[in-house]
Design an enzyme around this catalytic site. Structure first.
Site, PDB file in Angstrom:
ATOM      1  N   HIS A   1      -4.560  -5.198   2.324  1.00  0.00           N
ATOM      2  CA  HIS A   1      -4.021  -5.532   1.224  1.00  0.00           C
ATOM      3  C   HIS A   1      -4.766  -5.459  -0.019  1.00  0.00           C
ATOM      4  O   HIS A   1      -6.093  -5.566  -0.043  1.00  0.00           O
ATOM      5  CB  HIS A   1      -3.438  -7.118   1.254  1.00  0.00           C
ATOM      6  CG  HIS A   1      -3.195  -7.885  -0.064  1.00  0.00           C
ATOM      7  ND1 HIS A   1      -3.915  -8.597  -0.535  1.00  0.00           N
ATOM      8  CD2 HIS A   1      -1.991  -7.609  -0.716  1.00  0.00           C
ATOM      9  CE1 HIS A   1      -3.089  -8.928  -1.722  1.00  0.00           C
ATOM     10  NE2 HIS A   1      -2.162  -8.365  -2.008  1.00  0.00           N
ATOM     11  N   SER A   2      -4.260  -4.799  -1.149  1.00  0.00           N
ATOM     12  CA  SER A   2      -4.834  -4.679  -2.367  1.00  0.00           C
ATOM     13  C   SER A   2      -6.500  -3.766  -2.078  1.00  0.00           C
ATOM     14  O   SER A   2      -6.355  -2.719  -1.702  1.00  0.00           O
ATOM     15  CB  SER A   2      -5.115  -6.153  -2.873  1.00  0.00           C
ATOM     16  OG  SER A   2      -5.508  -5.926  -4.338  1.00  0.00           O
TER      17      SER A   2
END
Length: 283
Positions: free
Chosen positions: A100-101
């Site tokens: 994520h990210s």
């Protein structure tokens, strides 16, 4: 939520904390969280995934993991090295990545650079490092060096109560729900004289002295050989990057929600989990 197993991974250069979810004989997956988050980023999502052995790391400088030694930094390639060393520690020759990210950016680098080790890649609202224009490498290096010199004179913010600390994280650089802030706080907040502060290494706030160009970063995405899935939050920054997304080798999946759509609420976690379960079910 289902029970999780707390792990400590002793790598040659650092010790990392992690949470393990799912059956021990499940398909091995290393989960990598975003900047200033921790392994609890996947606390809602991981229990909803089927047949996977997910080891969600506290990346170096985050959560319960060690900080890098004095004089070291937090470059993307250092995180990529951590990922491979963690896989070695776990005995995983081949494995999948869920990021994520920031974790998605690191996953892209690893999967592109060592494709023979990676079986599948799932990226949640992240693919390449943000690179605001104009990109002046001289100015960036100067800014980073000045920040490094000034770091010793700065002190972490101390919140007088746990509630104030949770509220501050809710309104952070990327806003999250109260439930998400509380989950992240479980692994990142610590008591200090006068209240509570965050465990994360202050060096994580420093500007990067060198940034990959967009074309360099995209080269890693194009080098990925395994099946890959990119999930985009409809209310996130990446959803506005139509030109960038059009240059990727695979079409993204758009889901409702903000940047932390997999963590902010149960409905978002359900949507992301359904998407990932279908992706892993395809031979």
């Amino acid at each position: 939520m289902k029970a999780v197993q707390e792990l400590r991974l002793t790598l040659p250069h650092i010790e990392l904390a992690a949470h393990a979810f799912g059956p021990e004989d499940g398909q091995p997956v290393l989960a990598l969280h975003g900047w200033l988050d921790n392994a609890n980023s996947f606390a809602r999502l991981a229990p909803r995934l089927h047949g996977l052995r997910i080891v969600a790391l506290d990346m170096a400088g985050h959560g319960f993991s060690d900080h890098r030694p004095a004089g070291a930094s937090y470059a993307l390639w250092d995180y990529a090295h951590d990922v491979l060393q963690a896989a070695e520690q776990l005995g995983w020759e081949r494995f999948a990545l869920l990021g994520h990210s920031l974790g998605a950016i690191v996953a892209t680098l690893v999967a592109g650079a060592v494709p023979e080790r990676i079986e599948r890649v799932v990226l949640i609202d992240g693919i390449v490092p943000p690179n605001p224009l104009p990109h002046d490498p001289v100015a960036r290096m100067g800014l980073a060096l000045r920040e490094q010199l000034a770091l010793g004179r700065k002190r972490k913010t101390v919140h007088p109560t746990l509630e104030r600390a949770i509220e501050a994280r809710m309104k952070g650089h990327v806003a999250v729900s109260r439930e998400a802030s509380e989950l992240l706080g479980e692994r990142s907040l610590m008591p200090v004289p006068g209240g509570f502060t965050w465990r994360s290494d202050s060096r994580l706030m420093l500007s990067s002295p060198v940034r990959l160009s967009e074309e360099q970063a995209l080269a890693f995405a194009r080098a990925i050989e395994c099946p890959a899935q990119l999930i985009i939050a409809q209310d996130g920054r990446l959803a506005q990057e139509a030109e960038l997304l059009g240059r990727l080798p695979w079409a993204p999946v758009f889901l409702p929600g903000g940047h932390h759509l997999h963590l902010n609420d149960e409905a978002g976690a359900d949507l992301v989990a359904d998407c990932i379960n279908r992706f892993f079910a395809v031979p």
